[in-house]
Design an enzyme around this catalytic site. Structure first.
Site, PDB file in Angstrom:
ATOM      1  N   CYS A   2     -14.683  26.399  24.922  1.00  0.00           N
ATOM      2  CA  CYS A   2     -13.770  26.408  26.069  1.00  0.00           C
ATOM      3  C   CYS A   2     -12.309  26.558  25.636  1.00  0.00           C
ATOM      4  CB  CYS A   2     -13.918  25.119  26.876  1.00  0.00           C
ATOM      5  SG  CYS A   2     -15.579  24.823  27.506  1.00  0.00           S
ATOM      6  N   TRP A  52      -1.150   9.830  53.543  1.00  0.00           N
ATOM      7  CA  TRP A  52      -2.409  10.442  53.954  1.00  0.00           C
ATOM      8  C   TRP A  52      -2.762  11.461  52.879  1.00  0.00           C
ATOM      9  CZ3 TRP A  52      -5.555   8.955  57.835  1.00  0.00           C
ATOM     10  CH2 TRP A  52      -5.018   8.125  58.836  1.00  0.00           C
ATOM     11  N   VAL A  54     -31.854  30.291  11.573  1.00  0.00           N
ATOM     12  CA  VAL A  54     -33.281  30.123  11.801  1.00  0.00           C
ATOM     13  C   VAL A  54     -33.853  31.469  12.240  1.00  0.00           C
ATOM     14  CG1 VAL A  54     -35.035  28.937  13.154  1.00  0.00           C
ATOM     15  CG2 VAL A  54     -32.990  27.697  12.418  1.00  0.00           C
ATOM     16  N   ASN A  60     -23.217  17.935  26.422  1.00  0.00           N
ATOM     17  CA  ASN A  60     -23.070  16.679  25.691  1.00  0.00           C
ATOM     18  C   ASN A  60     -24.013  15.599  26.228  1.00  0.00           C
ATOM     19  OD1 ASN A  60     -20.638  16.541  23.624  1.00  0.00           O
ATOM     20  ND2 ASN A  60     -20.027  17.936  25.260  1.00  0.00           N
ATOM     21  N   ALA A  86     -24.211  20.033  22.231  1.00  0.00           N
ATOM     22  CA  ALA A  86     -25.485  19.398  22.583  1.00  0.00           C
ATOM     23  C   ALA A  86     -26.274  19.008  21.343  1.00  0.00           C
ATOM     24  CB  ALA A  86     -26.307  20.342  23.462  1.00  0.00           C
ATOM     25  N   TYR A 104      -1.969   4.849  46.820  1.00  0.00           N
ATOM     26  CA  TYR A 104      -0.821   5.610  47.312  1.00  0.00           C
ATOM     27  C   TYR A 104       0.468   5.095  46.681  1.00  0.00           C
ATOM     28  CZ  TYR A 104       3.338   6.187  50.199  1.00  0.00           C
ATOM     29  OH  TYR A 104       4.619   6.406  50.604  1.00  0.00           O
ATOM     30  N   TYR A 141     -15.445  17.546  14.984  1.00  0.00           N
ATOM     31  CA  TYR A 141     -15.748  16.928  13.697  1.00  0.00           C
ATOM     32  C   TYR A 141     -16.278  18.000  12.757  1.00  0.00           C
ATOM     33  CZ  TYR A 141     -15.607  12.586  16.415  1.00  0.00           C
ATOM     34  OH  TYR A 141     -15.238  11.562  17.242  1.00  0.00           O
ATOM     35  N   ARG A 191     -10.877  13.402  57.849  1.00  0.00           N
ATOM     36  CA  ARG A 191     -10.481  13.224  59.261  1.00  0.00           C
ATOM     37  C   ARG A 191     -10.699  14.518  60.048  1.00  0.00           C
ATOM     38  NH1 ARG A 191      -4.400  11.868  59.681  1.00  0.00           N
ATOM     39  NH2 ARG A 191      -4.227  14.153  59.583  1.00  0.00           N
TER      40      ARG A 191
END
Length: 438
Positions: free
Chosen positions: A43, A426, A81, A298, A12, A418, A62, A434
Site C-alpha cells: 500500500c 451536530w 516454490v 493480517n 498474512a 463534541y 520487519y 436524522r
C-alpha cells in the site's frame, strides 16, 4: 516436533508464522518468499514514488533477520516454490531445487496484477504497481518521463495519479466507468471526478486498445482517443494467486479465490489459506466475497496461526471498510453502497448530505459529504460513503455501528463527542441519521 510451512512472506504469511511460534515455540516453522521482502506494505508504493518515503526497503515492517533472531522463524528469501504436494513442497533456492516436508501448510500467496490483453503491455516502460520489489524499476521508468498514462481508475490508479502529479508529471487517467473509484455511488463519484479533473486529464468511459511505440511505449490508444506516454502504469486490478491451492485440490470459491472456513482452513485437511488469495464472507449479506485488503490479511493470518497452534479463533467476515485520498480530498466507505444493497435485494433508503467539519465560528472547517444507506424496513444501517476532510474517523465509526447492527435511531443517539476544534455540535454522522429518519 510439528513442521509448518508458509508459502508467502507478506503480511498474512508472517502474521500466521509469528502467531504459531508465539504459541508453539518448539515447532519448526518455515516461510518461503520468492522475493527479498517479507512483512511488506504494498500500500505504500505510491508514497515511495511520490517521494514521501525514501525507498522500497522502508516498506518492510520487519526484516528477515528480525523474524529469524527474535521470533525463531526459519525465513527463506529469494526462494520460489515450484511445486506443492501432499506433505511436501519443492523450492528453487540458491541455484538448486530442494524438497521440504510439512505437516501443516499455509498458503499466503497473495494476488497477481490483472493486465489487459492488448498489444504493447510488455514494453519496459509499461509497469504494474503490485510489490515493493518492483518499486525501483517503477521509479526509474518515470524519473525522466514527462507524460504518464495510468490505465485503471481504482484505488491504486487514483493514488498513483497523486504521486505522479506531485512529481510534476502530466498525467492522463483512463477508466472504463463514468468516474474514478466506480464502487462508490454516483453522488460521491461525481465529487471525486470533479476534484481530480483539475489536476489530471480524466478520460472516463474509455477502454485501452493498444500501447504503441518503437522500442518502448510512446502512446496509448483507447476506444476514443490517443495519448502520448513516456511511461504507462497499469492499475486494472488484481486476481487471487491460487495455483498451489489447485495443485493440492483445494476448493476454489465462487469469487475465484481459495475457499476457507471461519478458521481459515481450506477444503483440504491441514491446509490453510490467508490474505489476498483467500475469500471470506460479507458481514451484511452473508455471501462469499473477495476484497483483498491489508487489514483483513493480517487478521486472517492471526486467526490461522491461532488455530494451527491448537487453540480456537474464528474470522467473522468483513464489511469492506477502506479509504484513500487524492491530495486534500479524503475518500472512504464501509458496508454496502446503494447500488449493491439494491442488487442484493434490500429495500433501501439513503441520505446524501454536505456539511462542515467544524462549527461555523471556529477557523479551519472544511467540506465533507456523506451518503448513508439503511434498510427501509428495519432501519438497520447498511453502508456509508464519505468524501472531504476528517473522513477516516467517521468511516470507522460507521464500520463499528454497522458491525454492531445499529439502526438509524441507534446512530442518532450514539454518544459522539463534541468540541469546536474537532466537529460541529451536530456531527455529520448524527445529521445523516436524522435525515434517514427512524
Amino acid at each position: 516436533m510439528k513442521k509448518v510451512v508458509v508459502i508467502g512472506g507478506g503480511a498474512a504469511g508472517m502474521t500466521a508464522a509469528s502467531r504459531i511460534k508465539a504459541l508453539q515455540p518448539s515447532w519448526d516453522v518455515k516461510v518461503f518468499e520468492k522475493t527479498n521482502f517479507v512483512s511488506h506494505a504494498p500500500c505504500g508504493i505510491p508514497y515511495v514514488v511520490e517521494g514521501l518515503v525514501e525507498g522500497s526497503k522502508d516498506l518492510m515492517y520487519y526484516t528477515p533477520k528480525f523474524f529469524k533472531e527474535k521470533r525463531g522463524i526459519d525465513v527463506h528469501i529469494n526462494s520460489e516454490v515450484v511445486e506443492v504436494g501432499d506433505g511436501f513442497l519443492r523450492v528453487r533456492e540458491n541455484g538448486r531445487e530442494v524438497v521440504y516436508d510439512w505437516d501443516t501448510l499455509v498458503i499466503a500467496t497473495g494476488s497477481l496484477p490483472r493486465v489487459p490483453d492488448i498489444e504493447g503491455v510488455h514494453f519496459e516502460n509499461v509497469l504494474t504497481v503490485h510489490h515493493p520489489a518492483d518499486v525501483d524499476r517503477l521509479k526509474n521508468a518515470i524519473r525522466n518521463a514527462r507524460d504518464v498514462v495510468v490505465i485503471g481508475a481504482g484505488y491504486i490508479g487514483v493514488e498513483m495519479c497523486e504521486a505522479l502529479v506531485a512529481q510534476g508529471k502530466r498525467v492522463t487517467l483512463i477508466g472504463k466507468y463514468d468516474y474514478p473509484l466506480p464502487r462508490f455511488d454516483e453522488e460521491i463519484g461525481k465529487i471525486i471526478k470533479n476534484y481530480m479533473s483539475s489536476r489530471v486529464n480524466l478520460r472516463m468511459n474509455e477502454l485501452p486498445e493498444a500501447i504503441e511505440g518503437r522500442d518502448r511505449a510512446e502512446r496509448v490508444i483507447t476506444s476514443k482517443g490517443e495519448y502520448r506516454a513516456d511511461a504507462v502504469i497499469i492499475a486494472t486490478g488484481v486476481k487471487p494467486s491460487v495455483e498451489f491451492a489447485k495443485q493440492l485440490g483445494c476448493k476454489i470459491g465462487e469469487t475465484g479465490a481459495i475457499w476457507t472456513d471461519k478458521k481459515m482452513q481450506t477444503s483440504v485437511e491441514n491446509v490453510y489459506a490467508v490474505g489476498d488469495c483467500a475469500e471470506t464472507v460479507h458481514l451484511i449479506t452473508g455471501k462469499r466475497v473477495w476484497i483483498p485488503l491489508a487489514t483483513y490479511a493480517n487478521k486472517m493470518g492471526y486467526v490461522a496461526g491461532v488455530n494451527i497452534a491448537g487453540q480456537e479463533l474464528e474470522f467473522p467476515g468483513i464489511l469492506g471498510t477502506q479509504y484513500t485520498k487524492f491530495f486534500d480530498l479524503e475518500i472512504g466507505m464501509t458496508g454496502l453502497t446503494e447500488k449493491i444493497a439494491t442488487k442484493e435485494g434490500f429495500k433501501v433508503k439513503s441520505a446524501f448530505i454536505s456539511a462542515k467539519t467544524r462549527v461555523h465560528y471556529y477557523p479551519g472547517g472544511k467540506d465533507i459529504w456523506l451518503k448513508v444507506v439503511a434498510d427501509k424496513e428495519t432501519n438497520r444501517i447498511l453502508g456509508a460513503q464519505i468524501v472531504g476532510s476528517d473522513v477516516a474517523m467517521r468511516v470507522n465509526v460507521f464500520a463499528a455501528a454497522i458491525q454492531a447492527g445499529f439502526t438509524t435511531k441507534d446512530l442518532f443517539f450514539m454518544d459522539i463527542g463534541y468540541a469546536p476544534p474537532f466537529n460541529p455540535i451536530w456531527d455529520p454522522i448524527t445529521v445523516s441519521a436524522r435525515v434517514l429518519k427512524f
